[in-house]
Design an enzyme around this catalytic site. Structure first.
Site, PDB file in Angstrom:
ATOM      1  N   LYS A 168      75.552  -9.738  65.290  1.00  0.00           N
ATOM      2  CA  LYS A 168      75.302 -11.104  65.768  1.00  0.00           C
ATOM      3  C   LYS A 168      75.481 -11.113  67.271  1.00  0.00           C
ATOM      4  CE  LYS A 168      74.584 -15.443  64.488  1.00  0.00           C
ATOM      5  NZ  LYS A 168      73.720 -15.946  63.419  1.00  0.00           N
ATOM      6  N   GLY A 268      68.990 -30.199  59.353  1.00  0.00           N
ATOM      7  CA  GLY A 268      68.253 -29.493  60.400  1.00  0.00           C
ATOM      8  C   GLY A 268      67.143 -28.650  59.815  1.00  0.00           C
ATOM      9  N   VAL A 270      67.060 -26.170  57.945  1.00  0.00           N
ATOM     10  CA  VAL A 270      67.144 -25.808  56.526  1.00  0.00           C
ATOM     11  C   VAL A 270      67.364 -27.052  55.653  1.00  0.00           C
ATOM     12  CG1 VAL A 270      68.323 -24.409  54.800  1.00  0.00           C
ATOM     13  CG2 VAL A 270      68.170 -23.575  57.149  1.00  0.00           C
ATOM     14  N   GLY A 271      68.329 -27.893  56.046  1.00  0.00           N
ATOM     15  CA  GLY A 271      68.704 -29.033  55.201  1.00  0.00           C
ATOM     16  C   GLY A 271      67.539 -29.964  54.937  1.00  0.00           C
TER      17      GLY A 271
HETATM   18  P1  NAD Z   1      70.097 -26.653  62.694  1.00  0.00           P
HETATM   19  O1  NAD Z   1      70.819 -26.575  63.978  1.00  0.00           O
HETATM   20  O2  NAD Z   1      68.608 -26.757  62.685  1.00  0.00           O
HETATM   21  O3  NAD Z   1      70.636 -27.899  61.827  1.00  0.00           O
HETATM   22  C1  NAD Z   1      71.986 -28.166  61.643  1.00  0.00           C
HETATM   23  C2  NAD Z   1      72.103 -29.664  61.392  1.00  0.00           C
HETATM   24  O4  NAD Z   1      73.458 -29.944  61.060  1.00  0.00           O
HETATM   25  C3  NAD Z   1      71.757 -30.492  62.623  1.00  0.00           C
HETATM   26  O5  NAD Z   1      70.885 -31.538  62.260  1.00  0.00           O
HETATM   27  C4  NAD Z   1      73.119 -31.016  63.103  1.00  0.00           C
HETATM   28  O6  NAD Z   1      73.024 -32.293  63.718  1.00  0.00           O
HETATM   29  C5  NAD Z   1      73.887 -31.080  61.794  1.00  0.00           C
HETATM   30  N1  NAD Z   1      75.327 -31.002  61.901  1.00  0.00           N
HETATM   31  C6  NAD Z   1      76.069 -30.265  62.769  1.00  0.00           C
HETATM   32  N2  NAD Z   1      77.389 -30.429  62.518  1.00  0.00           N
HETATM   33  C7  NAD Z   1      77.466 -31.275  61.450  1.00  0.00           C
HETATM   34  C8  NAD Z   1      78.531 -31.810  60.710  1.00  0.00           C
HETATM   35  N3  NAD Z   1      79.805 -31.513  60.994  1.00  0.00           N
HETATM   36  N4  NAD Z   1      78.252 -32.657  59.682  1.00  0.00           N
HETATM   37  C9  NAD Z   1      76.966 -32.957  59.378  1.00  0.00           C
HETATM   38  N5  NAD Z   1      75.908 -32.480  60.050  1.00  0.00           N
HETATM   39  C10 NAD Z   1      76.149 -31.638  61.075  1.00  0.00           C
HETATM   40  O7  NAD Z   1      70.589 -25.393  61.853  1.00  0.00           O
HETATM   41  P2  NAD Z   1      69.880 -24.744  60.590  1.00  0.00           P
HETATM   42  O8  NAD Z   1      68.953 -23.681  61.044  1.00  0.00           O
HETATM   43  O9  NAD Z   1      69.385 -25.810  59.673  1.00  0.00           O
HETATM   44  O10 NAD Z   1      71.109 -23.989  59.917  1.00  0.00           O
HETATM   45  C11 NAD Z   1      72.087 -24.690  59.186  1.00  0.00           C
HETATM   46  C12 NAD Z   1      73.128 -23.695  58.694  1.00  0.00           C
HETATM   47  O11 NAD Z   1      72.493 -22.713  57.888  1.00  0.00           O
HETATM   48  C13 NAD Z   1      73.840 -22.934  59.814  1.00  0.00           C
HETATM   49  O12 NAD Z   1      75.154 -22.631  59.410  1.00  0.00           O
HETATM   50  C14 NAD Z   1      73.028 -21.657  59.924  1.00  0.00           C
HETATM   51  O13 NAD Z   1      73.787 -20.601  60.494  1.00  0.00           O
HETATM   52  C15 NAD Z   1      72.716 -21.417  58.463  1.00  0.00           C
HETATM   53  N6  NAD Z   1      71.530 -20.592  58.225  1.00  0.00           N
HETATM   54  C16 NAD Z   1      70.330 -20.940  58.749  1.00  0.00           C
HETATM   55  C17 NAD Z   1      69.214 -20.136  58.497  1.00  0.00           C
HETATM   56  C18 NAD Z   1      67.866 -20.474  59.041  1.00  0.00           C
HETATM   57  O14 NAD Z   1      66.895 -19.830  58.650  1.00  0.00           O
HETATM   58  N7  NAD Z   1      67.709 -21.455  59.907  1.00  0.00           N
HETATM   59  C19 NAD Z   1      69.354 -18.983  57.723  1.00  0.00           C
HETATM   60  C20 NAD Z   1      70.587 -18.676  57.160  1.00  0.00           C
HETATM   61  C21 NAD Z   1      71.678 -19.490  57.425  1.00  0.00           C
END
Ligand code: NAD
Length: 444
Positions: A168, A268, A270-271
């Site tokens: 990382k 974000g 993923v969600g």
């Molecule tokens: P992102 O930054 O696009 O979205 C994260 C979302 O979470 C944002 O909308 C942010 O406002 C919100 N957020 C932050 N802190 C918060 C909290 N305390 N309570 C509620 N909401 C909160 O990130 P992402 O790409 O969607 O990734 C989300 C998670 O999944 C991360 O931990 C990331 O490491 C993991 N992940 C992502 C991927 C990927 O392909 N993007 C792959 C594997 C793991």
């Protein structure tokens, strides 16, 4: 005194600190160096010079003892010992720090394992994302975040059958303007030095990958807006959804989530697709929370019969069938586990358990199990993103979304099914089972 490994480099005019660790023997080797001048024209990286070029007339290279003495002289000895303690605890290969003194960009490369990539025939032998932290954040916290994420990457790559070890990158710096060739060029140079392939994680836009590739800086980055298979969030959400259905089948006898209540923390990359493209279509009732009110309002307005908001401070204690953490890591610990009221936890967030080693994660996973909550460590089922990144890196113009989805089904759906069944047969938690299954390939 500031607890920093970068501060002594800055004061001594050095650019590089390497910490190598051999987990078999326990040996540690330090190297300090000055490898480029402060006025290096980083915007010309990839055009006028490459990552193997010697950039100073008289490079400085300090051996182990000299480097240790230098750090101690600057009051960083305790800090270094704590960092090395974490490296040892997680059996990491080490850490490589690069400092851009002129722009105050602090680049840290966290090497967990190269074992699965060392014979892959590529420039990159490890894979893992690049995450930005603010300059004023506590350095130890940033480095620990990177170490923990790099360790999870080794296991994620092993579980998803990727020919790469795990690593990382964390960068402490102000937000990067993608038109700023000096910053993008420096990040690309550092990336190429790491022998890793990366993709933008929190704090960096997917545009960083486009800026590096289209600007001719580095090809060792994936997941841009302009790549053939689109953003990684979609495949990650797909894998999490399939794993959630496997968990439902394991727990309740049916994979259907229709009529089930699912809490999604974080809307974000993923969600949001997890909610819109999968849970809503499946007929689940979805309770959503995000620190940013906009995606919450938009999703609730678009799907008023299925999606409702939930206050941020009620996410962990909400009564629900499934909790899907899709935001920050480190949310499950001794304080939060007793408050949970869900049947299954299955989400995308990396490192959901607040732990510095697999042993500590296994201990926390047992607490979840004692509460009757079905949980498996996240790297088993959030591999869709890395699968998409590696498809782009390995196949280039031939990359296809069909391949990504097929591999995601194999890794996340079939992998979850096999892991849950094996755990039950062995009488251990799914988290312990996953570490047993994949740890052997990394350390055996
Ligand atoms: P992102 O930054 O696009 O979205 C994260 C979302 O979470 C944002 O909308 C942010 O406002 C919100 N957020 C932050 N802190 C918060 C909290 N305390 N309570 C509620 N909401 C909160 O990130 P992402 O790409 O969607 O990734 C989300 C998670 O999944 C991360 O931990 C990331 O490491 C993991 N992940 C992502 C991927 C990927 O392909 N993007 C792959 C594997 C793991």
């Amino acid at each position: 005194m500031e607890q920093s490994l970068f501060a002594p480099l800055r004061e001594e005019g050095l650019t590089t600190l390497e910490i190598r660790h051999d987990w078999r023997s326990g040996r540690v080797a330090l190297r300090g160096a000055r490898e480029w001048p402060d006025d290096t024209a980083w915007a010309r990286y990839g055009k006028d010079f490459g990552y193997l070029d010697l950039l100073v007339d008289e490079p400085v290279h300090l051996g182990h003892r000299e480097t240790l003495a230098l750090l101690e002289r600057h009051g960083a000895g305790d800090h270094l010992a704590r960092v090395i303690g974490r490296i040892r605890e997680g059996r990491h290969e080490g850490m490589l720090l690069f400092l851009n003194r002129a722009r105050d960009i602090r680049f840290a490369y966290h090497m967990h394992s190269s074992r699965l990539g060392i014979r892959n025939g590529r420039h990159a032998i490890r894979a893992g994302g690049i995450r930005r932290h603010e300059p004023e954040e506590d350095e130890f916290g940033v480095l620990v975040d990177g170490l923990n994420l790099s360790r999870a990457m080794s296991y994620k790559n092993a579980a998803a059958h990727m020919p790469f070890g795990g690593s990382k990158i964390t960068v402490q710096c102000s937000p990067v303007d993608l038109d700023d060739g000096e910053a993008v060029g420096f990040l690309a140079y550092c990336l190429d030095r790491t022998r890793s392939v990366t993709g933008p994680d929190m704090g960096f836009s997917p545009g960083l990958a486009d800026a590096m590739k289209e600007g001719g800086y580095s090809w060792n980055i994936t997941g841009g807006f302009h790549n053939r298979i689109g953003p990684t969030g979609g495949p990650t959400a797909y894998g999490v959804f399939l794993a959630m259905k496997e968990a439902a089948a394991f727990r309740w006898g049916s994979p259907s989530l229709a009529g089930r209540t699912v809490v999604v923390q974080g809307l974000g990359a993923v969600g949001r697709p997890l909610v819109e493209e999968h849970l809503v279509k499946e007929g689940a009732t979805v309770l959503v929370a995000d620190v940013d009110p906009r995606p919450v309002e938009e999703l609730c307005a678009a799907h008023p019969d299925r999606v409702r908001p939930i206050p941020l401070d009620e996410v962990l204690s909400a009564e629900a069938d499934v909790l899907a953490p899709c935001a920050v890591g480190g949310i499950l610990d001794e304080d939060t586990i007793p408050r949970l009221r869900c049947g299954i936890i299955m989400g995308a967030a990396n490192n959901q358990l607040k732990a510095a080693s697999p042993e500590e994660e296994i201990r926390l996973a047992r607490l979840l199990d004692e509460r009757g909550i079905l949980f498996q460590v996240d790297w088993v089922h959030n591999a869709g993103g890395v699968i998409a990144g590696m498809e782009e890196y390995l196949r280039g113009e031939d990359a296809s979304l069909e391949n990504v989805l097929a591999q995601t089904e194999k890794a996340c759906r079939d992998g979850t099914r096999e892991n849950l069944r094996a755990a039950r047969a062995a009488g251990v938690t799914p988290t312990e089972m996953a570490y047993r299954t994949h740890g052997e390939r990394i350390f055996g």
